[in-house]
Design a protein around this motif. Structure first.
Motif, PDB file in Angstrom:
ATOM      1  N   LEU A   1       0.845  -1.193   0.000  1.00 61.19           N
ATOM      2  CA  LEU A   1       0.000   0.000   0.000  1.00 61.19           C
ATOM      3  C   LEU A   1       0.883   1.247   0.000  1.00 61.19           C
ATOM      4  O   LEU A   1       1.988   1.233   0.547  1.00 61.19           O
ATOM      5  CB  LEU A   1      -0.972   0.005   1.188  1.00 61.19           C
ATOM      6  CG  LEU A   1      -0.540   0.521   2.571  1.00 61.19           C
ATOM      7  CD1 LEU A   1      -1.768   0.647   3.455  1.00 61.19           C
ATOM      8  CD2 LEU A   1       0.462  -0.364   3.262  1.00 61.19           C
ATOM      9  N   PRO A   2       0.393   2.317  -0.648  1.00 61.08           N
ATOM     10  CA  PRO A   2       1.169   3.557  -0.617  1.00 61.08           C
ATOM     11  C   PRO A   2       1.040   4.203   0.754  1.00 61.08           C
ATOM     12  O   PRO A   2      -0.012   4.122   1.389  1.00 61.08           O
ATOM     13  CB  PRO A   2       0.510   4.417  -1.699  1.00 61.08           C
ATOM     14  CG  PRO A   2      -0.849   3.846  -1.905  1.00 61.08           C
ATOM     15  CD  PRO A   2      -0.850   2.434  -1.424  1.00 61.08           C
ATOM     16  N   GLY A   3       2.097   4.803   1.218  1.00 59.11           N
ATOM     17  CA  GLY A   3       2.062   5.463   2.517  1.00 59.11           C
ATOM     18  C   GLY A   3       3.247   6.389   2.660  1.00 59.11           C
ATOM     19  O   GLY A   3       4.038   6.545   1.733  1.00 59.11           O
ATOM     20  N   THR A   4       3.350   6.989   3.824  1.00 57.12           N
ATOM     21  CA  THR A   4       4.492   7.860   4.105  1.00 57.12           C
ATOM     22  C   THR A   4       5.286   7.223   5.230  1.00 57.12           C
ATOM     23  O   THR A   4       4.728   6.858   6.266  1.00 57.12           O
ATOM     24  CB  THR A   4       4.006   9.265   4.511  1.00 57.12           C
ATOM     25  OG1 THR A   4       3.196   9.770   3.446  1.00 57.12           O
ATOM     26  CG2 THR A   4       5.172  10.208   4.732  1.00 57.12           C
ATOM     27  N   VAL A   5       6.574   7.048   4.999  1.00 58.72           N
ATOM     28  CA  VAL A   5       7.457   6.472   6.015  1.00 58.72           C
ATOM     29  C   VAL A   5       8.550   7.489   6.314  1.00 58.72           C
ATOM     30  O   VAL A   5       9.273   7.901   5.403  1.00 58.72           O
ATOM     31  CB  VAL A   5       8.092   5.149   5.529  1.00 58.72           C
ATOM     32  CG1 VAL A   5       8.944   4.527   6.628  1.00 58.72           C
ATOM     33  CG2 VAL A   5       7.021   4.168   5.068  1.00 58.72           C
TER      34      VAL A   5
ATOM     35  N   PRO B   1       7.385   9.555   0.779  1.00 58.63           N
ATOM     36  CA  PRO B   1       6.362   8.730   0.128  1.00 58.63           C
ATOM     37  C   PRO B   1       6.959   7.389  -0.293  1.00 58.63           C
ATOM     38  O   PRO B   1       8.059   7.345  -0.849  1.00 58.63           O
ATOM     39  CB  PRO B   1       5.936   9.548  -1.102  1.00 58.63           C
ATOM     40  CG  PRO B   1       6.904  10.658  -1.230  1.00 58.63           C
ATOM     41  CD  PRO B   1       7.762  10.736  -0.017  1.00 58.63           C
ATOM     42  N   ALA B   2       6.232   6.303  -0.009  1.00 57.26           N
ATOM     43  CA  ALA B   2       6.761   4.963  -0.293  1.00 57.26           C
ATOM     44  C   ALA B   2       5.639   4.007  -0.653  1.00 57.26           C
ATOM     45  O   ALA B   2       4.491   4.195  -0.254  1.00 57.26           O
ATOM     46  CB  ALA B   2       7.492   4.428   0.941  1.00 57.26           C
ATOM     47  N   LEU B   3       5.997   2.982  -1.422  1.00 61.96           N
ATOM     48  CA  LEU B   3       5.122   1.820  -1.554  1.00 61.96           C
ATOM     49  C   LEU B   3       5.615   0.843  -0.498  1.00 61.96           C
ATOM     50  O   LEU B   3       6.773   0.434  -0.495  1.00 61.96           O
ATOM     51  CB  LEU B   3       5.226   1.191  -2.946  1.00 61.96           C
ATOM     52  CG  LEU B   3       4.502  -0.154  -3.083  1.00 61.96           C
ATOM     53  CD1 LEU B   3       2.993   0.014  -2.990  1.00 61.96           C
ATOM     54  CD2 LEU B   3       4.881  -0.878  -4.364  1.00 61.96           C
ATOM     55  N   ILE B   4       4.723   0.515   0.454  1.00 64.88           N
ATOM     56  CA  ILE B   4       5.077  -0.362   1.569  1.00 64.88           C
ATOM     57  C   ILE B   4       4.542  -1.755   1.245  1.00 64.88           C
ATOM     58  O   ILE B   4       3.333  -1.955   1.154  1.00 64.88           O
ATOM     59  CB  ILE B   4       4.432   0.143   2.881  1.00 64.88           C
ATOM     60  CG1 ILE B   4       4.810   1.601   3.139  1.00 64.88           C
ATOM     61  CG2 ILE B   4       4.826  -0.748   4.049  1.00 64.88           C
ATOM     62  CD1 ILE B   4       3.942   2.280   4.211  1.00 64.88           C
TER      63      ILE B   4
END
Length: 371
Positions: free
Chosen positions: A176-180, A184-187
């Motif tokens: 899922l896309p998210g913020t790490v 911004p990242a695909l996790i």
């Protein structure tokens, strides 16, 4: 054209950490930072941080992206839900394995295929050629991503501390896309270690910020940076195949005991279908050599290419071998004749430089984490 190895966005950071670097599939990659055994054990018991930016990302988009991939690959891409991932393979017309892959469905008509570093160009060329008759665009995204993996039992807690993404709701083989750590990242909840863990696809310019944030977040949990050397012993213990060792163009998925990834029931033709149908029938009637685990009774370490022997006859071949930090003994994965493949088969050994060393035949994997 320069023959100098490619550098990941984290190259300077690895060197500042004292990493031993090695040329891997045309990339300069960290082999280890300190002790391979310590890095391996950290992933099994705590957490490890890996730079996997050498992997090859290929994006396929457009109204017929799914159909193009269904034709190009052996798996059923139609059944991958949005935000999910699937392990599959790409085969030659004759059924030989070109590479094993993970396909992520990022959106309604957007997929990301992740190929092994050494095969990325071959896979890109093959998918591009096979998608030509479809309303789909194939994009080489190898330079668009850095890939950082955090693996091990402490990885969910470490990642939770630097993201607001719903990690509890993120299943194995989902993304899922998210913020790490503000990036911004695909996790993705995927990995190649046999442990729970995550792979984070980010823009190369954000890689260092993310690596440093994860290092800091994992300090109290015992997170350590890990190189490719322990990644190999981790995947070996987990019984996971490595392209060029357990998987080659000379083997079909059925030869490799991975026929389950081939989905004949899917709509339409796909490259290799006819050859793979024949291979499925042949292996059902006459089992080929089987992929098994071997555990040493002594201390000598087997290597790929060594012969597996029984009663003075060669009955198989080692595809991967290494000392196992978890088992405390040398282990190997090998293709062995069906008659010697049952766990506990007596009298099986490996020819290590002229000496037949005794080995115990076991079912794979050697190691399975407790859920």
């Amino acid at each position: 054209m320069s023959n100098a190895p490619r550098l990941t966005a984290l190259d300077a950071l690895h060197r500042s950490l004292g990493a031993t670097m090695t040329d891997f599939a045309g990339w300069d990659m960290p082999l280890r930072y300190g002790s391979e055994r310590d890095e391996h054990n950290a992933v099994r018991t705590r957490a490890g941080l890996f730079d996997l930016s050498h992997m090859g990302e290929i994006t396929v988009t457009g109204p017929e992206a799914m159909k193009a991939l269904n034709y190009a690959l052996v798996g059923n891409i139609a059944t991958i839900g949005p935000g999910r991932a699937r392990y599959t393979m790409i085969c030659q017309e004759d059924g030989g394995i070109v590479d094993d892959l993970i396909v992520y469905r990022l959106g309604e008509t957007e997929y990301m295929v992740v190929a092994n570093a050494g095969n990325a160009q071959i896979v890109l060329d093959a998918i591009t050629e096979r998608a030509a008759g479809f309303d789909a665009e194939v994009r080489d995204d190898r330079d668009a991503y850095a890939l950082i993996a955090v693996q091990g039992p402490e990885s969910p807690g470490i990642l939770k501390s630097v993201t607001d993404a719903d990690l509890d709701g993120l299943k194995y083989y989902a993304g899922l896309p998210g913020t790490v750590a503000g990036v911004p990242a695909l996790i993705a909840r995927t990995g190649y270690t046999g442990e729970d863990g995550f792979e984070l696809f980010v823009a190369p310019e954000h890689a260092e910020q993310l690596w440093r944030a994860l290092t800091e977040a994992g300090q109290d949990a015992g997170l350590v940076p890990c190189g490719l050397s322990c990644r190999d012993t981790l995947r070996l213990e987990a019984g996971m195949p490595l392209y060029g060792h357990e998987l080659t163009t000379g083997l079909t998925p059925f030869d490799a005991g991975l026929g389950r990834v081939v989905k004949f029931e899917k709509d339409g033709d796909f490259v290799g279908r006819t050859a793979l149908e024949a291979a499925a029938e042949k292996t059902a009637a006459n089992p080929p050599r089987k992929l098994v685990g071997l555990i040493a009774e002594g201390r000598r370490v087997p290597r790929a290419g060594f012969s597996v022997v029984a009663d003075g006859e060669v009955v198989g071949e080692v595809t991967s071998g290494a000392p196992s930090p978890t088992l405390g003994k040398p282990i190997a994965i090998a293709y062995v004749d069906a008659g010697h493949a049952a766990p506990g088969t007596a009298g099986v050994g490996i020819d290590i430089r002229g000496t037949h060393e005794a080995y115990e035949v076991v079912a794979l994997p050697f190691y399975k984490r407790e859920k």
